[in-house]
Structure formats: structure tokens, C-alpha cells
Design a protein around this motif. Structure first.
Motif, PDB file in Angstrom:
ATOM      1  N   LEU A  33       0.916  -1.177   0.134  1.00 11.21           N
ATOM      2  CA  LEU A  33       0.027  -0.004   0.029  1.00 11.21           C
ATOM      3  C   LEU A  33       0.723   1.292   0.029  1.00 11.21           C
ATOM      4  O   LEU A  33       0.564   2.307  -0.465  1.00 11.21           O
ATOM      5  N   ASP A  34       2.120   1.120   0.617  1.00  5.63           N
ATOM      6  CA  ASP A  34       2.986   2.223   0.695  1.00  5.63           C
ATOM      7  C   ASP A  34       3.498   2.797  -0.982  1.00  5.63           C
ATOM      8  O   ASP A  34       3.578   3.982  -1.126  1.00  5.63           O
ATOM      9  N   GLY A  35       3.635   1.685  -1.635  1.00  9.67           N
ATOM     10  CA  GLY A  35       3.980   1.787  -3.001  1.00  9.67           C
ATOM     11  C   GLY A  35       2.864   2.048  -4.004  1.00  9.67           C
ATOM     12  O   GLY A  35       3.234   2.738  -4.987  1.00  9.67           O
ATOM     13  N   SER A  36       1.639   1.544  -3.680  1.00 12.93           N
ATOM     14  CA  SER A  36       0.559   1.767  -4.631  1.00 12.93           C
ATOM     15  C   SER A  36      -0.519   2.771  -4.276  1.00 12.93           C
ATOM     16  O   SER A  36      -1.292   2.985  -5.169  1.00 12.93           O
ATOM     17  N   SER A  37      -0.340   3.410  -3.203  1.00 13.15           N
ATOM     18  CA  SER A  37      -1.354   4.484  -2.827  1.00 13.15           C
ATOM     19  C   SER A  37      -2.710   4.176  -2.146  1.00 13.15           C
ATOM     20  O   SER A  37      -3.059   3.982  -1.026  1.00 13.15           O
ATOM     21  N   VAL A  38      -3.346   3.259  -3.075  1.00 17.26           N
ATOM     22  CA  VAL A  38      -4.819   2.783  -2.608  1.00 17.26           C
ATOM     23  C   VAL A  38      -4.837   1.324  -3.386  1.00 17.26           C
ATOM     24  O   VAL A  38      -4.385   1.381  -4.601  1.00 17.26           O
ATOM     25  N   ASP A  39      -5.707   0.448  -2.765  1.00 15.65           N
ATOM     26  CA  ASP A  39      -5.841  -0.834  -3.412  1.00 15.65           C
ATOM     27  C   ASP A  39      -7.104  -1.582  -2.813  1.00 15.65           C
ATOM     28  O   ASP A  39      -7.249  -1.335  -1.507  1.00 15.65           O
ATOM     29  N   TYR A  40      -7.532  -2.302  -3.706  1.00 14.24           N
ATOM     30  CA  TYR A  40      -8.604  -3.461  -3.194  1.00 14.24           C
ATOM     31  C   TYR A  40      -7.786  -4.455  -2.556  1.00 14.24           C
ATOM     32  O   TYR A  40      -6.894  -4.984  -3.051  1.00 14.24           O
ATOM     33  N   PRO A  41      -8.640  -5.076  -1.372  1.00 16.14           N
ATOM     34  CA  PRO A  41      -7.985  -6.266  -1.055  1.00 16.14           C
ATOM     35  C   PRO A  41      -7.469  -7.529  -1.983  1.00 16.14           C
ATOM     36  O   PRO A  41      -6.376  -7.943  -1.806  1.00 16.14           O
ATOM     37  N   ALA A  42      -8.363  -7.830  -2.917  1.00 22.39           N
ATOM     38  CA  ALA A  42      -7.945  -8.706  -3.983  1.00 22.39           C
ATOM     39  C   ALA A  42      -6.662  -8.383  -4.553  1.00 22.39           C
ATOM     40  O   ALA A  42      -5.700  -9.264  -4.942  1.00 22.39           O
ATOM     41  N   LEU A  43      -6.654  -7.092  -4.875  1.00 22.50           N
ATOM     42  CA  LEU A  43      -5.527  -6.759  -5.790  1.00 22.50           C
ATOM     43  C   LEU A  43      -4.028  -6.667  -4.869  1.00 22.50           C
ATOM     44  O   LEU A  43      -2.927  -6.996  -5.326  1.00 22.50           O
ATOM     45  N   VAL A  44      -4.147  -6.154  -3.465  1.00 20.97           N
ATOM     46  CA  VAL A  44      -2.973  -6.241  -2.575  1.00 20.97           C
ATOM     47  C   VAL A  44      -2.591  -7.926  -2.525  1.00 20.97           C
ATOM     48  O   VAL A  44      -1.743  -8.195  -2.299  1.00 20.97           O
ATOM     49  N   ALA A  45      -3.591  -8.760  -2.250  1.00 21.23           N
ATOM     50  CA  ALA A  45      -3.443 -10.140  -2.139  1.00 21.23           C
ATOM     51  C   ALA A  45      -2.674 -10.587  -3.648  1.00 21.23           C
ATOM     52  O   ALA A  45      -1.663 -11.352  -3.405  1.00 21.23           O
ATOM     53  N   ALA A  46      -3.108 -10.422  -4.712  1.00 22.66           N
ATOM     54  CA  ALA A  46      -2.421 -10.680  -6.049  1.00 22.66           C
ATOM     55  C   ALA A  46      -1.068 -10.129  -6.075  1.00 22.66           C
ATOM     56  O   ALA A  46      -0.166 -10.727  -6.446  1.00 22.66           O
ATOM     57  N   ASN A  47      -0.804  -8.814  -5.633  1.00 25.20           N
ATOM     58  CA  ASN A  47       0.587  -8.271  -5.654  1.00 25.20           C
ATOM     59  C   ASN A  47       1.601  -8.729  -4.666  1.00 25.20           C
ATOM     60  O   ASN A  47       2.566  -8.099  -4.653  1.00 25.20           O
ATOM     61  N   THR A  48       0.983  -9.323  -3.374  1.00 24.66           N
ATOM     62  CA  THR A  48       1.855  -9.651  -2.453  1.00 24.66           C
ATOM     63  C   THR A  48       1.966 -11.325  -2.296  1.00 24.66           C
ATOM     64  O   THR A  48       2.594 -11.630  -1.473  1.00 24.66           O
ATOM     65  N   GLY A  49       1.140 -12.045  -3.346  1.00 22.18           N
ATOM     66  CA  GLY A  49       1.152 -13.401  -3.158  1.00 22.18           C
ATOM     67  C   GLY A  49       0.546 -14.145  -1.942  1.00 22.18           C
ATOM     68  O   GLY A  49       0.935 -15.318  -1.715  1.00 22.18           O
ATOM     69  N   LEU A  50      -0.416 -13.305  -1.387  1.00 15.60           N
ATOM     70  CA  LEU A  50      -1.154 -13.642  -0.055  1.00 15.60           C
ATOM     71  C   LEU A  50      -2.404 -14.094  -0.652  1.00 15.60           C
ATOM     72  O   LEU A  50      -3.042 -13.775  -1.524  1.00 15.60           O
ATOM     73  N   HIS A  51      -3.138 -14.999   0.105  1.00 18.42           N
ATOM     74  CA  HIS A  51      -4.552 -15.120  -0.270  1.00 18.42           C
ATOM     75  C   HIS A  51      -5.504 -14.042   0.336  1.00 18.42           C
ATOM     76  O   HIS A  51      -5.339 -13.521   1.276  1.00 18.42           O
ATOM     77  N   ILE A  52      -6.452 -14.056  -0.459  1.00 21.39           N
ATOM     78  CA  ILE A  52      -7.374 -12.860  -0.345  1.00 21.39           C
ATOM     79  C   ILE A  52      -7.923 -12.861   0.950  1.00 21.39           C
ATOM     80  O   ILE A  52      -8.057 -11.820   1.758  1.00 21.39           O
ATOM     81  N   PRO A  53      -8.471 -14.220   1.491  1.00 19.81           N
ATOM     82  CA  PRO A  53      -9.243 -13.966   2.994  1.00 19.81           C
ATOM     83  C   PRO A  53      -8.399 -13.637   3.907  1.00 19.81           C
ATOM     84  O   PRO A  53      -8.677 -12.810   4.936  1.00 19.81           O
ATOM     85  N   LEU A  54      -6.949 -13.838   3.919  1.00 19.90           N
ATOM     86  CA  LEU A  54      -6.039 -13.749   4.830  1.00 19.90           C
ATOM     87  C   LEU A  54      -5.698 -12.015   4.735  1.00 19.90           C
ATOM     88  O   LEU A  54      -5.486 -11.330   5.869  1.00 19.90           O
ATOM     89  N   VAL A  55      -5.645 -11.379   3.694  1.00 21.81           N
ATOM     90  CA  VAL A  55      -5.401  -9.820   3.388  1.00 21.81           C
ATOM     91  C   VAL A  55      -6.657  -9.175   3.791  1.00 21.81           C
ATOM     92  O   VAL A  55      -6.507  -8.370   4.471  1.00 21.81           O
ATOM     93  N   GLU A  56      -7.798  -9.819   3.624  1.00 23.56           N
ATOM     94  CA  GLU A  56      -9.017  -9.035   4.328  1.00 23.56           C
ATOM     95  C   GLU A  56      -9.002  -9.007   5.742  1.00 23.56           C
ATOM     96  O   GLU A  56      -9.301  -7.822   6.512  1.00 23.56           O
ATOM     97  N   ARG A  57      -8.661 -10.023   6.419  1.00 24.97           N
ATOM     98  CA  ARG A  57      -8.701 -10.312   7.833  1.00 24.97           C
ATOM     99  C   ARG A  57      -7.559  -9.211   8.415  1.00 24.97           C
ATOM    100  O   ARG A  57      -7.778  -8.283   9.267  1.00 24.97           O
ATOM    101  N   ARG A  58      -6.248  -9.283   7.836  1.00 23.53           N
ATOM    102  CA  ARG A  58      -5.297  -8.359   8.017  1.00 23.53           C
ATOM    103  C   ARG A  58      -5.676  -6.901   7.813  1.00 23.53           C
ATOM    104  O   ARG A  58      -5.118  -5.909   8.823  1.00 23.53           O
TER     105      ARG A  58
END
Length: 102
Positions: free
Chosen positions: A18-43
Motif C-alpha cells: 500500500l505504501d507503494g501503490s497509494s490505494v488498492d482493493y484487498p484482492a489486488l493487494v493479495a495478488a501483488n503480495t502473493g497472499l490469499h485474499i481472505p488472509l489479506v481481508e482479515r489483516r
């Protein structure tokens, strides 16, 4: 004296994205970090409660806050993605703060 941040490796990966992208959807955060969507949503929900990120719209688009940037600056960056991935023995089930394994 700064307050402790207790960022997990997953939290740090989300904040760095998020520091590098400014704003993002949880699904895109997950895709760009290699993490699972439900994990990203919880975090993201936990990071928002702690003031490290904030929802920008009702559609759950997040951005990092100054508090989140300060937390990142206090924690050294992980050297590789493999180092940043918590293991079952060292991470809470939701990817949060490490679990005491003693």
C-alpha cells in the motif's frame, strides 16, 4: 519513545504494498503480495482497527496511513518473499502477530 508496532510479516507485506501503490482493493493487494485474499481481508480489517490503514470508500479500498508508514520505518524489510512468509509454527492462524511456540 515510539510505541511498539508488533507487525507480523504479513502485515508488513500488506503495508509495503500500500505504501507503494497509494490505494488498492484487498484482492489486488493479495495478488501483488502473493497472499490469499481472505488472509489479506482479515489483516486489513485488523490494520484498520489499529490505525495503520484506512478504508477510502465503502467499497473497501485501502491506503496506508502515516501511522502505518512509521511502523514500517521501525521494522527492517524482509530480505526475500520466502523470509516474509510466516510458517505455521510462527504465525497466528489469521496471519497476525506470531504465536508463542514454547
Amino acid at each position: 519513545m515510539s510505541e511498539p508496532t508488533d507487525l507480523s510479516d504479513v502485515d508488513e507485506r500488506v503495508l509495503r504494498h500500500l505504501d507503494g501503490s497509494s490505494v488498492d482493493y484487498p484482492a489486488l493487494v493479495a495478488a501483488n503480495t502473493g497472499l490469499h485474499i481472505p488472509l489479506v481481508e482479515r489483516r486489513l480489517a485488523t490494520l484498520a482497527e489499529r490505525g495503520f490503514v484506512e478504508a477510502v470508500t465503502d467499497e473497501q479500498i485501502f491506503r496506508i496511513t502515516e501511522h502505518g508508514r512509521r511502523a514500517l520505518s521501525e521494522k527492517p524489510a524482509a530480505s526475500t518473499a520466502a523470509d516474509a512468509t510466516p510458517t505455521r509454527e510462527t504465525a497466528a492462524p489469521d496471519g497476525g502477530s506470531p504465536v508463542d511456540t514454547d
